[in-house]
Design a protein around this motif. Structure first.
Motif, PDB file in Angstrom:
ATOM      1  N   ARG A  14      44.004  52.761   5.267  1.00 50.18           N
ATOM      2  CA  ARG A  14      43.800  53.819   4.286  1.00 50.18           C
ATOM      3  C   ARG A  14      44.548  53.543   2.990  1.00 50.18           C
ATOM      4  NH1 ARG A  14      46.951  58.796   7.191  1.00 50.18           N
ATOM      5  NH2 ARG A  14      49.022  58.361   6.397  1.00 50.18           N
ATOM      6  N   ILE A  15      44.199  54.313   1.982  1.00 52.77           N
ATOM      7  CA  ILE A  15      44.922  54.320   0.714  1.00 52.77           C
ATOM      8  C   ILE A  15      45.780  55.580   0.725  1.00 52.77           C
ATOM      9  CG2 ILE A  15      44.716  54.573  -1.786  1.00 52.77           C
ATOM     10  CD1 ILE A  15      41.914  53.220  -1.496  1.00 52.77           C
ATOM     11  N   GLU A  16      47.058  55.417   0.512  1.00 60.12           N
ATOM     12  CA  GLU A  16      47.934  56.587   0.437  1.00 60.12           C
ATOM     13  C   GLU A  16      47.874  57.133  -0.984  1.00 60.12           C
ATOM     14  OE1 GLU A  16      51.571  55.048   2.119  1.00 60.12           O
ATOM     15  OE2 GLU A  16      50.783  55.387   4.136  1.00 60.12           O
ATOM     16  N   VAL A  17      47.569  58.414  -1.085  1.00 62.43           N
ATOM     17  CA  VAL A  17      47.338  59.055  -2.378  1.00 62.43           C
ATOM     18  C   VAL A  17      48.643  59.667  -2.881  1.00 62.43           C
ATOM     19  CG1 VAL A  17      46.047  60.885  -3.565  1.00 62.43           C
ATOM     20  CG2 VAL A  17      44.950  59.522  -1.755  1.00 62.43           C
ATOM     21  N   ASP A  42      50.484  64.378   3.790  1.00 62.57           N
ATOM     22  CA  ASP A  42      50.267  62.948   3.510  1.00 62.57           C
ATOM     23  C   ASP A  42      48.820  62.686   3.095  1.00 62.57           C
ATOM     24  OD1 ASP A  42      49.100  63.389   5.971  1.00 62.57           O
ATOM     25  OD2 ASP A  42      49.703  61.456   6.791  1.00 62.57           O
ATOM     26  N   PRO A  43      48.451  63.107   1.878  1.00 62.24           N
ATOM     27  CA  PRO A  43      47.061  62.891   1.463  1.00 62.24           C
ATOM     28  C   PRO A  43      46.734  61.401   1.440  1.00 62.24           C
ATOM     29  CG  PRO A  43      48.416  63.542  -0.405  1.00 62.24           C
ATOM     30  CD  PRO A  43      49.272  63.670   0.812  1.00 62.24           C
ATOM     31  N   HIS A  44      45.521  61.084   1.883  1.00 58.29           N
ATOM     32  CA  HIS A  44      45.103  59.690   1.929  1.00 58.29           C
ATOM     33  C   HIS A  44      43.583  59.592   1.852  1.00 58.29           C
ATOM     34  CE1 HIS A  44      44.905  61.023   6.127  1.00 58.29           C
ATOM     35  NE2 HIS A  44      43.872  60.192   6.206  1.00 58.29           N
ATOM     36  N   LEU A  45      43.132  58.391   1.562  1.00 57.22           N
ATOM     37  CA  LEU A  45      41.713  58.065   1.486  1.00 57.22           C
ATOM     38  C   LEU A  45      41.443  57.036   2.571  1.00 57.22           C
ATOM     39  CD1 LEU A  45      38.930  57.885   0.125  1.00 57.22           C
ATOM     40  CD2 LEU A  45      39.962  56.461  -1.638  1.00 57.22           C
ATOM     41  N   SER A  46      40.696  57.428   3.595  1.00 50.27           N
ATOM     42  CA  SER A  46      40.423  56.529   4.725  1.00 50.27           C
ATOM     43  C   SER A  46      39.508  55.390   4.308  1.00 50.27           C
ATOM     44  CB  SER A  46      39.774  57.302   5.878  1.00 50.27           C
ATOM     45  OG  SER A  46      40.675  58.243   6.398  1.00 50.27           O
ATOM     46  N   LEU A  47      39.826  54.191   4.818  1.00 49.60           N
ATOM     47  CA  LEU A  47      39.016  53.002   4.584  1.00 49.60           C
ATOM     48  C   LEU A  47      38.433  52.458   5.881  1.00 49.60           C
ATOM     49  CD1 LEU A  47      41.385  51.155   2.091  1.00 49.60           C
ATOM     50  CD2 LEU A  47      39.356  52.520   1.541  1.00 49.60           C
ATOM     51  N   SER A  48      38.809  53.100   6.998  1.00 50.96           N
ATOM     52  CA  SER A  48      38.288  52.689   8.305  1.00 50.96           C
ATOM     53  C   SER A  48      38.158  53.919   9.175  1.00 50.96           C
ATOM     54  CB  SER A  48      39.237  51.689   8.980  1.00 50.96           C
ATOM     55  OG  SER A  48      40.405  52.346   9.472  1.00 50.96           O
ATOM     56  N   THR A  93      39.175  72.580  10.668  1.00 52.54           N
ATOM     57  CA  THR A  93      38.355  72.239   9.520  1.00 52.54           C
ATOM     58  C   THR A  93      39.280  71.744   8.425  1.00 52.54           C
ATOM     59  OG1 THR A  93      36.701  73.896  10.072  1.00 52.54           O
ATOM     60  CG2 THR A  93      36.733  73.110   7.798  1.00 52.54           C
ATOM     61  N   PHE A  94      38.960  70.567   7.900  1.00 49.29           N
ATOM     62  CA  PHE A  94      39.712  70.027   6.783  1.00 49.29           C
ATOM     63  C   PHE A  94      38.975  70.349   5.503  1.00 49.29           C
ATOM     64  CE2 PHE A  94      41.124  67.439  10.291  1.00 49.29           C
ATOM     65  CZ  PHE A  94      42.479  67.288  10.037  1.00 49.29           C
ATOM     66  N   LEU A  95      39.714  70.633   4.464  1.00 48.88           N
ATOM     67  CA  LEU A  95      39.146  70.800   3.140  1.00 48.88           C
ATOM     68  C   LEU A  95      39.512  69.546   2.357  1.00 48.88           C
ATOM     69  CD1 LEU A  95      40.117  74.525   2.508  1.00 48.88           C
ATOM     70  CD2 LEU A  95      37.943  73.596   3.355  1.00 48.88           C
ATOM     71  N   ALA A  96      38.508  68.915   1.777  1.00 46.91           N
ATOM     72  CA  ALA A  96      38.725  67.623   1.134  1.00 46.91           C
ATOM     73  C   ALA A  96      38.176  67.620  -0.284  1.00 46.91           C
ATOM     74  CB  ALA A  96      38.049  66.527   1.953  1.00 46.91           C
ATOM     75  N   LEU A  97      38.811  66.820  -1.133  1.00 51.31           N
ATOM     76  CA  LEU A  97      38.311  66.572  -2.478  1.00 51.31           C
ATOM     77  C   LEU A  97      37.452  65.320  -2.435  1.00 51.31           C
ATOM     78  CD1 LEU A  97      41.561  67.122  -4.551  1.00 51.31           C
ATOM     79  CD2 LEU A  97      39.615  68.685  -4.325  1.00 51.31           C
ATOM     80  N   VAL A 132      39.524  62.858   0.000  1.00 51.87           N
ATOM     81  CA  VAL A 132      40.950  62.989   0.286  1.00 51.87           C
ATOM     82  C   VAL A 132      41.144  64.373   0.884  1.00 51.87           C
ATOM     83  CG1 VAL A 132      43.267  63.118  -0.711  1.00 51.87           C
ATOM     84  CG2 VAL A 132      41.632  61.419  -1.577  1.00 51.87           C
ATOM     85  N   SER A 133      41.528  64.421   2.155  1.00 51.09           N
ATOM     86  CA  SER A 133      41.785  65.714   2.795  1.00 51.09           C
ATOM     87  C   SER A 133      43.031  66.327   2.161  1.00 51.09           C
ATOM     88  CB  SER A 133      41.992  65.541   4.302  1.00 51.09           C
ATOM     89  OG  SER A 133      40.805  65.090   4.900  1.00 51.09           O
ATOM     90  N   VAL A 134      42.901  67.579   1.734  1.00 48.72           N
ATOM     91  CA  VAL A 134      44.011  68.220   1.037  1.00 48.72           C
ATOM     92  C   VAL A 134      44.542  69.449   1.769  1.00 48.72           C
ATOM     93  CG1 VAL A 134      43.439  67.355  -1.263  1.00 48.72           C
ATOM     94  CG2 VAL A 134      42.416  69.494  -0.459  1.00 48.72           C
ATOM     95  N   ALA A 135      43.781  69.963   2.729  1.00 42.08           N
ATOM     96  CA  ALA A 135      44.237  71.148   3.462  1.00 42.08           C
ATOM     97  C   ALA A 135      43.536  71.194   4.809  1.00 42.08           C
ATOM     98  CB  ALA A 135      43.932  72.430   2.670  1.00 42.08           C
ATOM     99  N   VAL A 136      44.155  71.880   5.728  1.00 39.78           N
ATOM    100  CA  VAL A 136      43.544  72.087   7.039  1.00 39.78           C
ATOM    101  C   VAL A 136      43.566  73.581   7.331  1.00 39.78           C
ATOM    102  CG1 VAL A 136      45.711  71.685   8.305  1.00 39.78           C
ATOM    103  CG2 VAL A 136      43.525  71.401   9.466  1.00 39.78           C
ATOM    104  N   LEU A 137      42.436  74.068   7.812  1.00 51.59           N
ATOM    105  CA  LEU A 137      42.362  75.468   8.228  1.00 51.59           C
ATOM    106  C   LEU A 137      42.650  75.533   9.719  1.00 51.59           C
ATOM    107  CD1 LEU A 137      39.103  76.557   6.372  1.00 51.59           C
ATOM    108  CD2 LEU A 137      41.453  77.104   5.761  1.00 51.59           C
ATOM    109  N   PRO A 138      43.421  76.500  10.154  1.00 54.08           N
ATOM    110  CA  PRO A 138      43.656  76.618  11.594  1.00 54.08           C
ATOM    111  C   PRO A 138      42.379  77.037  12.315  1.00 54.08           C
ATOM    112  CG  PRO A 138      44.684  78.437  10.403  1.00 54.08           C
ATOM    113  CD  PRO A 138      44.089  77.521   9.376  1.00 54.08           C
ATOM    114  N   PRO A 139      42.299  76.775  13.627  1.00 50.91           N
ATOM    115  CA  PRO A 139      41.109  77.188  14.385  1.00 50.91           C
ATOM    116  C   PRO A 139      40.927  78.705  14.320  1.00 50.91           C
ATOM    117  CG  PRO A 139      42.656  75.976  15.782  1.00 50.91           C
ATOM    118  CD  PRO A 139      43.295  76.141  14.446  1.00 50.91           C
ATOM    119  N   PRO A 140      39.701  79.190  14.506  1.00 48.97           N
ATOM    120  CA  PRO A 140      39.470  80.635  14.500  1.00 48.97           C
ATOM    121  C   PRO A 140      40.365  81.319  15.534  1.00 48.97           C
ATOM    122  CG  PRO A 140      37.393  79.433  14.573  1.00 48.97           C
ATOM    123  CD  PRO A 140      38.491  78.422  14.742  1.00 48.97           C
ATOM    124  N   GLY A 141      40.964  82.422  15.127  1.00 51.55           N
ATOM    125  CA  GLY A 141      41.814  83.192  16.032  1.00 51.55           C
ATOM    126  C   GLY A 141      43.273  82.760  16.030  1.00 51.55           C
ATOM    127  N   ALA A 142      43.583  81.611  15.428  1.00 58.86           N
ATOM    128  CA  ALA A 142      44.974  81.140  15.381  1.00 58.86           C
ATOM    129  C   ALA A 142      45.722  81.930  14.318  1.00 58.86           C
ATOM    130  CB  ALA A 142      45.027  79.658  15.063  1.00 58.86           C
TER     131      ALA A 142
END
Length: 185
Positions: A14-17, A42-48, A93-97, A132-142
């Motif tokens: 990956r590329i570390e952002v 640890d935002p990053h851009l996956s290459l694999s 669920t990840f929120l990504a740019l 680039v994933s920038v946030a994660v939402l917790p599972p429903p009900g968490a």
């Protein structure tokens, strides 16, 4: 069996952002506040895709990938102000740019794929959605925690306000080992 050859290790390339204020501001603006999401540490851009590598393959794989990466020129990556929800497959669920398309980024993925395929590993997606994933939402009900923008600035650091960055290296993680492979200088 030889002790040196035991064990499969999880690997990623990956590329570390850089965690700039610009990235934090853009992510916070697009993700909104009070939704319970936590900005990525640890935002990053996956290459694999994630892959498994045998312990005895790690050094030869990294050497091969290093040769591939060293043949490429550094380049700039531009993040777009487009938020994309991505399902992790485990209830999160990840929120990504979205990352602006780039011939240089495509060449880098081709180089990573060449090294992966030389070791019998699966290449990256045929039509990747660079992000680039920038946030994660917790599972429903968490339980949902509130986060403040002050905390997010501390987590992401205080670099300049740009949402573009220069790529001059690639990070490889295999188990607990981490390698930074430099591009041509």
């Amino acid at each position: 069996e030889d002790e040196e050859r035991k064990g499969r290790w999880h690997g990623v390339v990956r590329i570390e952002v850089p965690r700039s204020r610009g990235l934090v501001r853009l992510a916070s603006r697009l993700c909104g506040s009070g939704a319970g999401q936590k900005l990525a540490v640890d935002p990053h851009l996956s290459l694999s895709k994630p892959f498994w590598v045998w312990k005895h393959e790690i050094d030869p794989f990294v050497a091969r990938l290093s040769r591939e990466v060293r043949s490429l020129e550094p380049f700039d990556v531009q993040l777009e102000a487009t938020l994309v929800p991505l399902d992790s497959g485990d209830g999160r669920t990840f929120l990504a740019l979205r990352v602006a398309s780039s011939p240089a980024l495509a060449k880098l993925v081709d180089a990573v794929d060449a090294a992966l395929e030389a070791f019998g590993k699966e290449p990256y997606f045929r039509e990747p959605l660079f992000h680039v994933s920038v946030a994660v939402l917790p599972p429903p009900g968490a339980p949902r925690e509130e986060s403040s923008s002050d905390d997010d600035d501390d987590v992401f650091g205080s670099h300049d306000d740009d949402v573009s960055f220069r790529v001059g290296s690639v990070a490889v993680k295999c188990g607990h080992r981490r390698f930074e492979l430099q591009m041509r200088t």
